[in-house]
Motif scaffolding. Structure first.
Motif, short mmCIF file in Angstrom:
data_model
loop_
_atom_site.label_atom_id
_atom_site.label_comp_id
_atom_site.label_asym_id
_atom_site.label_seq_id
_atom_site.Cartn_x
_atom_site.Cartn_y
_atom_site.Cartn_z
N GLN A 84 0.83 -1.20 0.00
CA GLN A 84 0.00 0.00 0.00
C GLN A 84 0.87 1.25 0.00
O GLN A 84 0.60 2.22 -0.72
CB GLN A 84 -0.94 0.01 1.21
CG GLN A 84 -2.02 -1.03 1.12
CD GLN A 84 -2.79 -1.17 2.41
OE1 GLN A 84 -2.36 -0.73 3.47
NE2 GLN A 84 -3.95 -1.80 2.33
N GLN B 278 4.00 1.57 -1.11
CA GLN B 278 4.65 1.70 -2.41
C GLN B 278 3.68 2.23 -3.46
O GLN B 278 4.04 3.07 -4.29
CB GLN B 278 5.21 0.36 -2.86
CG GLN B 278 6.42 -0.09 -2.07
CD GLN B 278 6.89 -1.46 -2.52
OE1 GLN B 278 6.56 -1.94 -3.60
NE2 GLN B 278 7.67 -2.12 -1.67
N MET B 279 2.44 1.77 -3.41
CA MET B 279 1.45 2.21 -4.38
C MET B 279 1.10 3.69 -4.18
O MET B 279 0.93 4.43 -5.16
CB MET B 279 0.20 1.34 -4.29
CG MET B 279 0.45 -0.06 -4.80
SD MET B 279 -0.99 -1.12 -4.69
CE MET B 279 -1.89 -0.53 -6.12
N ARG B 280 1.02 4.13 -2.94
CA ARG B 280 0.76 5.56 -2.68
C ARG B 280 1.89 6.42 -3.22
O ARG B 280 1.66 7.46 -3.83
CB ARG B 280 0.55 5.80 -1.19
CG ARG B 280 -0.82 5.41 -0.68
CD ARG B 280 -1.08 5.92 0.73
NE ARG B 280 -0.07 5.49 1.69
CZ ARG B 280 -0.11 4.33 2.35
NH1 ARG B 280 -1.07 3.49 2.16
NH2 ARG B 280 0.83 4.04 3.22
N GLY C 69 1.68 6.43 -6.95
CA GLY C 69 0.51 7.21 -7.35
C GLY C 69 0.79 8.70 -7.29
O GLY C 69 0.39 9.46 -8.18
N GLU D 270 4.37 -0.39 -13.04
CA GLU D 270 4.73 -0.78 -11.67
C GLU D 270 3.50 -0.81 -10.77
O GLU D 270 3.37 -1.70 -9.92
CB GLU D 270 5.78 0.18 -11.10
CG GLU D 270 7.14 0.06 -11.76
CD GLU D 270 7.74 -1.33 -11.60
OE1 GLU D 270 7.66 -1.92 -10.51
OE2 GLU D 270 8.29 -1.84 -12.60
N LEU D 271 2.61 0.16 -10.93
CA LEU D 271 1.38 0.18 -10.14
C LEU D 271 0.53 -1.07 -10.41
O LEU D 271 -0.04 -1.64 -9.47
CB LEU D 271 0.56 1.44 -10.44
CG LEU D 271 0.99 2.70 -9.70
CD1 LEU D 271 0.25 3.91 -10.25
CD2 LEU D 271 0.73 2.56 -8.20
N LEU E 92 2.13 -3.99 -8.55
CA LEU E 92 1.88 -3.90 -7.12
C LEU E 92 0.42 -4.21 -6.79
O LEU E 92 0.13 -4.87 -5.79
CB LEU E 92 2.26 -2.51 -6.60
CG LEU E 92 3.74 -2.18 -6.58
CD1 LEU E 92 3.96 -0.71 -6.24
CD2 LEU E 92 4.48 -3.07 -5.59
N ARG E 93 -0.49 -3.74 -7.62
CA ARG E 93 -1.92 -4.00 -7.40
C ARG E 93 -2.18 -5.50 -7.45
O ARG E 93 -2.93 -6.04 -6.63
CB ARG E 93 -2.73 -3.27 -8.47
CG ARG E 93 -4.19 -3.58 -8.50
CD ARG E 93 -4.91 -2.87 -7.40
NE ARG E 93 -6.33 -3.18 -7.53
CZ ARG E 93 -7.26 -2.58 -6.89
NH1 ARG E 93 -6.95 -1.60 -6.08
NH2 ARG E 93 -8.51 -2.91 -7.02
N TRP F 229 -6.00 0.03 -1.34
CA TRP F 229 -4.63 0.55 -1.50
C TRP F 229 -4.54 2.04 -1.32
O TRP F 229 -3.48 2.61 -1.37
CB TRP F 229 -4.08 0.14 -2.86
CG TRP F 229 -4.75 0.75 -4.03
CD1 TRP F 229 -5.83 0.27 -4.69
CD2 TRP F 229 -4.39 1.94 -4.70
NE1 TRP F 229 -6.18 1.09 -5.71
CE2 TRP F 229 -5.31 2.13 -5.75
CE3 TRP F 229 -3.40 2.90 -4.52
CZ2 TRP F 229 -5.25 3.22 -6.60
CZ3 TRP F 229 -3.35 3.97 -5.38
CH2 TRP F 229 -4.26 4.13 -6.41
N TYR F 230 -5.63 2.71 -1.06
CA TYR F 230 -5.64 4.16 -1.00
C TYR F 230 -5.75 4.71 0.41
O TYR F 230 -6.08 5.84 0.59
CB TYR F 230 -6.78 4.71 -1.86
CG TYR F 230 -8.12 4.07 -1.56
CD1 TYR F 230 -8.90 4.50 -0.51
CD2 TYR F 230 -8.57 3.01 -2.33
CE1 TYR F 230 -10.09 3.90 -0.22
CE2 TYR F 230 -9.77 2.41 -2.06
CZ TYR F 230 -10.54 2.86 -1.00
OH TYR F 230 -11.73 2.25 -0.72
#
Length: 56
Positions: free
Chosen positions: A8, A10-12, A15, A33-34, A37-38, A54-55
């Motif tokens: 989560q 890394q995704m933030r 993003g 990459e997103l 990760l998702r 993830w947000y």
């Protein structure tokens, strides 16, 4: 759960970076990459038997 939180995080970060770049190759790489990760987050969430979020 630690892996879920790391994904989560890394995704933030990615993003946020995505909005710094225009439509160039950097943004395409970030989107790729997103998506990876998702996918990983989805698998971890399934193992933990909870919905993918993830947000946070």
């Amino acid at each position: 759960m630690a892996r879920e939180q790391e994904l989560q995080h890394q995704m933030r970060k990615l993003g946020s970076k995505r909005f710094l770049f225009g439509q160039g190759p950097e943004r395409m790489q970030i989107n790729t990459e997103l998506m990876k990760l998702r996918s990983q987050l989805t698998e971890v969430s399934k193992q933990l038997n909870r919905p993918v979020v993830w947000y946070k």
